[in-house]
Scaffold this active site. Structure first.
Site, mmCIF file in Angstrom:
data_model
loop_
_atom_site.group_PDB
_atom_site.id
_atom_site.type_symbol
_atom_site.label_atom_id
_atom_site.label_comp_id
_atom_site.label_asym_id
_atom_site.label_seq_id
_atom_site.Cartn_x
_atom_site.Cartn_y
_atom_site.Cartn_z
ATOM 1 N N SER A 194 0.829 -1.225 0.000
ATOM 2 C CA SER A 194 0.000 0.000 0.000
ATOM 3 C C SER A 194 0.855 1.264 0.000
ATOM 4 O O SER A 194 0.317 2.358 -0.174
ATOM 5 C CB SER A 194 -1.027 0.051 1.123
ATOM 6 O OG SER A 194 -0.638 -0.655 2.219
ATOM 7 N N CYS A 227 -0.058 0.658 10.413
ATOM 8 C CA CYS A 227 0.674 -0.615 10.307
ATOM 9 C C CYS A 227 0.402 -1.381 9.023
ATOM 10 O O CYS A 227 -0.709 -1.315 8.518
ATOM 11 C CB CYS A 227 0.317 -1.503 11.497
ATOM 12 S SG CYS A 227 1.003 -0.836 13.014
ATOM 13 N N PRO A 228 1.377 -2.062 8.452
ATOM 14 C CA PRO A 228 2.760 -2.207 8.923
ATOM 15 C C PRO A 228 3.691 -1.043 8.578
ATOM 16 O O PRO A 228 4.838 -1.028 8.991
ATOM 17 C CB PRO A 228 3.221 -3.478 8.194
ATOM 18 C CG PRO A 228 2.419 -3.507 6.934
ATOM 19 C CD PRO A 228 1.078 -2.902 7.286
ATOM 20 N N GLY A 229 3.190 -0.036 7.819
ATOM 21 C CA GLY A 229 4.053 1.138 7.673
ATOM 22 C C GLY A 229 4.316 1.618 6.252
ATOM 23 O O GLY A 229 5.198 2.443 6.050
ATOM 24 N N GLY A 230 3.549 1.138 5.300
ATOM 25 C CA GLY A 230 3.788 1.546 3.903
ATOM 26 C C GLY A 230 3.636 3.046 3.683
ATOM 27 O O GLY A 230 4.399 3.660 2.935
ATOM 28 N N ASP A 246 -1.539 3.072 15.546
ATOM 29 C CA ASP A 246 -2.172 1.792 15.181
ATOM 30 C C ASP A 246 -1.862 0.805 16.301
ATOM 31 O O ASP A 246 -0.763 0.837 16.878
ATOM 32 C CB ASP A 246 -1.556 1.285 13.854
ATOM 33 C CG ASP A 246 -2.420 0.236 13.158
ATOM 34 O OD1 ASP A 246 -2.849 -0.720 13.836
ATOM 35 O OD2 ASP A 246 -2.642 0.365 11.945
ATOM 36 N N ASP A 266 -6.131 4.293 19.528
ATOM 37 C CA ASP A 266 -7.255 4.373 18.597
ATOM 38 C C ASP A 266 -7.111 5.658 17.761
ATOM 39 O O ASP A 266 -7.039 6.760 18.316
ATOM 40 C CB ASP A 266 -8.560 4.402 19.414
ATOM 41 C CG ASP A 266 -9.790 4.435 18.528
ATOM 42 O OD1 ASP A 266 -9.653 4.653 17.301
ATOM 43 O OD2 ASP A 266 -10.896 4.232 19.054
ATOM 44 N N ASP A 284 -5.328 5.841 6.590
ATOM 45 C CA ASP A 284 -5.691 4.710 5.719
ATOM 46 C C ASP A 284 -6.467 3.667 6.528
ATOM 47 O O ASP A 284 -6.317 2.469 6.319
ATOM 48 C CB ASP A 284 -4.383 4.107 5.142
ATOM 49 C CG ASP A 284 -4.621 3.064 4.075
ATOM 50 O OD1 ASP A 284 -5.685 3.084 3.430
ATOM 51 O OD2 ASP A 284 -3.728 2.212 3.872
ATOM 52 N N LYS A 313 -13.205 4.712 1.818
ATOM 53 C CA LYS A 313 -13.599 3.403 1.273
ATOM 54 C C LYS A 313 -14.978 3.563 0.637
ATOM 55 O O LYS A 313 -15.859 4.224 1.198
ATOM 56 C CB LYS A 313 -13.663 2.340 2.373
ATOM 57 C CG LYS A 313 -12.416 2.278 3.242
ATOM 58 C CD LYS A 313 -11.196 1.725 2.511
ATOM 59 C CE LYS A 313 -9.932 1.960 3.335
ATOM 60 N NZ LYS A 313 -8.676 1.770 2.623
HETATM 61 N N1 SAM Z 1 -1.327 2.345 5.334
HETATM 62 C C1 SAM Z 1 -0.861 1.081 5.896
HETATM 63 C C2 SAM Z 1 0.385 0.666 5.153
HETATM 64 O O1 SAM Z 1 0.685 1.293 4.140
HETATM 65 O O2 SAM Z 1 1.082 -0.252 5.597
HETATM 66 C C3 SAM Z 1 -1.924 0.000 5.804
HETATM 67 C C4 SAM Z 1 -3.099 0.328 6.643
HETATM 68 S S1 SAM Z 1 -4.254 -0.969 6.764
HETATM 69 C C5 SAM Z 1 -5.143 -0.816 5.271
HETATM 70 C C6 SAM Z 1 -5.370 -0.363 7.936
HETATM 71 C C7 SAM Z 1 -4.818 -0.259 9.335
HETATM 72 O O3 SAM Z 1 -5.720 0.519 10.089
HETATM 73 C C8 SAM Z 1 -4.674 -1.596 10.055
HETATM 74 O O4 SAM Z 1 -3.333 -1.791 10.439
HETATM 75 C C9 SAM Z 1 -5.570 -1.441 11.289
HETATM 76 O O5 SAM Z 1 -4.987 -1.989 12.463
HETATM 77 C C10 SAM Z 1 -5.658 0.063 11.416
HETATM 78 N N2 SAM Z 1 -6.866 0.544 12.099
HETATM 79 C C11 SAM Z 1 -8.147 0.266 11.859
HETATM 80 N N3 SAM Z 1 -8.951 0.911 12.724
HETATM 81 C C12 SAM Z 1 -8.127 1.643 13.533
HETATM 82 C C13 SAM Z 1 -8.343 2.535 14.604
HETATM 83 N N4 SAM Z 1 -9.563 2.824 15.042
HETATM 84 N N5 SAM Z 1 -7.262 3.105 15.176
HETATM 85 C C14 SAM Z 1 -6.008 2.841 14.758
HETATM 86 N N6 SAM Z 1 -5.749 2.005 13.731
HETATM 87 C C15 SAM Z 1 -6.792 1.408 13.138
#
Ligand code: SAM
Length: 365
Positions: A194, A227-230, A246, A266, A284, A313
């Site tokens: 991502s 996470c994971p950090g992209g 995250d 959160d 994201d 989304k």
């Molecule tokens: N942008 C990230 C990357 O490039 O690696 C990928 C993100 S992934 C699509 C969505 C992330 O949102 C997940 O790691 C999930 O744990 C986190 N997430 C979802 N709801 C959340 C919340 N309320 N607070 C913090 N993180 C949340």
């Protein structure tokens, strides 16, 4: 030429049709969109001659969300003789050249729609480009040696091996990418694929020459749902220090940079650390789009950041309407607080069931 062709991701033809119809109507141009589901493009036919050209000049391309490319096209050239497809195509370009200046064309792109079936033609398109370019040059075309903003790009959109649309796009109001698709290379050390979504977004929304001023090592970013950090990777790569929010695990390689702080919290409750001025917010998280729009509004109304890139989304149905509603809701909130801003939204090549939005605050009262 009274038709506009708009390229899109397969399956988003209805959204493009709704969008172009709205934008054309707003300019007082009437017509109808021909939608063939899963074709990867839409043809918008204007009732009046010359109006497709007006739309191609006057609808700011960067305000179209679902269209990857916008060009004026001819009627479909069909039943082309496979032994000589070049002559009728060149004739068509010459016939239309009073409408646009063939001499001021800078490039010819022989394209297909972005579908598996259409892409089977891409080998042919590649081979066809060189002889077509030479034939156009003989007619005085492709006179500009370099890509000029004032010029036009010629397109030949093949929909079958014996059928194509010919047309042109304005270089100052189109996607500068072949087929409207940026070719990005996945960085081998990035923690997730991502990462390309944020890279695509930065390249789309921020002019290259502005990047050093708008993303640099004096700046701090917050990445919600990191996470994971992209996405964090893209910010760190540009020098920013990032609060990565995250509950998940961040890639060790990012911790090693010393340019992140992982906040297992959160994202909806997280607030910027006291006395820290945050420049960028990226987000994201997979959530209902209206909830994300509210969250972004909260950050901007509190002046917690000046610039943001986030995903919305898309729902299964009424995708265009939902997007319009969320963006309107967000814009109304900012307007009602006297915040001046620039908002752009795009269904980027690396987006699937989501769009990416960019907001830059210009001034706040
Ligand atoms: N942008 C990230 C990357 O490039 O690696 C990928 C993100 S992934 C699509 C969505 C992330 O949102 C997940 O790691 C999930 O744990 C986190 N997430 C979802 N709801 C959340 C919340 N309320 N607070 C913090 N993180 C949340």
């Amino acid at each position: 030429m009274n038709k506009l062709a708009l390229y899109c991701r397969i399956g988003f033809e209805k959204e493009v049709a709704a969008e172009i119809t709205d934008k054309a109507t707003a300019l007082g141009v009437f017509g109808f969109a021909r939608v063939q589901e899963n074709s990867g493009y839409v043809i918008f036919e204007c009732y009046q001659a010359g109006e497709a050209d007006r739309l191609a000049r006057e609808i700011p391309f960067n305000q179209l969300i679902f269209a990857r490319q916008m060009l004026v096209v001819s009627d479909l050239l069909s039943d082309l003789d496979l032994a000589d497809r070049i002559s009728p195509i060149v004739e068509k370009f010459v016939a239309f050249s009073p409408q646009f200046n063939l001499k001021q064309s800078t490039e010819i792109w022989v394209e297909t729609a972005d579908t598996n079936e259409a892409k089977e033609l891409s080998g042919f398109c590649k081979k066809f480009t060189v002889p077509l370019r030479q034939a156009l040059k003989k007619q005085g075309g492709l006179g500009f040696k370099e890509i000029k903003k004032s010029g036009v790009t010629l397109h030949c959109l093949f929909v079958a091996n014996n059928a194509c649309y010919v047309g042109y796009s304005y270089n100052n109001n189109h996607s500068a990418h072949f087929m409207g698709i940026p070719r990005l290379k996945f960085p081998a050390d990035a923690p997730s694929r991502s990462t390309l979504k944020l890279e695509d977004a930065i390249l789309t929304f921020i002019p290259k020459e502005d990047e050093p001023k708008r993303l640099n090592d004096n700046m701090i970013g917050v990445d919600l749902g990191a996470c994971p950090g992209g996405w964090t990777y893209q910010l760190v790569r540009r020098g920013l220090f990032v609060y990565a929010v995250d509950h998940g695990k961040m890639a060790a390689s990012l911790h090693d940079t010393g340019r992140i702080e992982h906040c297992p919290e959160d994202g909806f409750k997280f607030q910027p650390p006291k006395r820290k001025k945050i420049d960028w917010l990226v987000c994201d998280m997979v959530e209902k789009p209206s909830r994300i729009a509210d969250l972004i509004a909260k950050w901007l109304l509190n002046s917690w950041c000046r610039e943001t890139i986030f995903n919305l989304k898309l729902p299964m149905k009424k995708r265009y309407q939902e997007v319009q509603q969320c963006l309107q809701q967000l814009a109304d909130k900012l307007d009602s607080h006297g915040i001046k801003f620039r908002l752009q939204a795009k269904h980027l090549y690396h987006d699937r069931e989501e769009i990416t939005v960019h907001i830059q605050v210009k001034s706040a009262v």
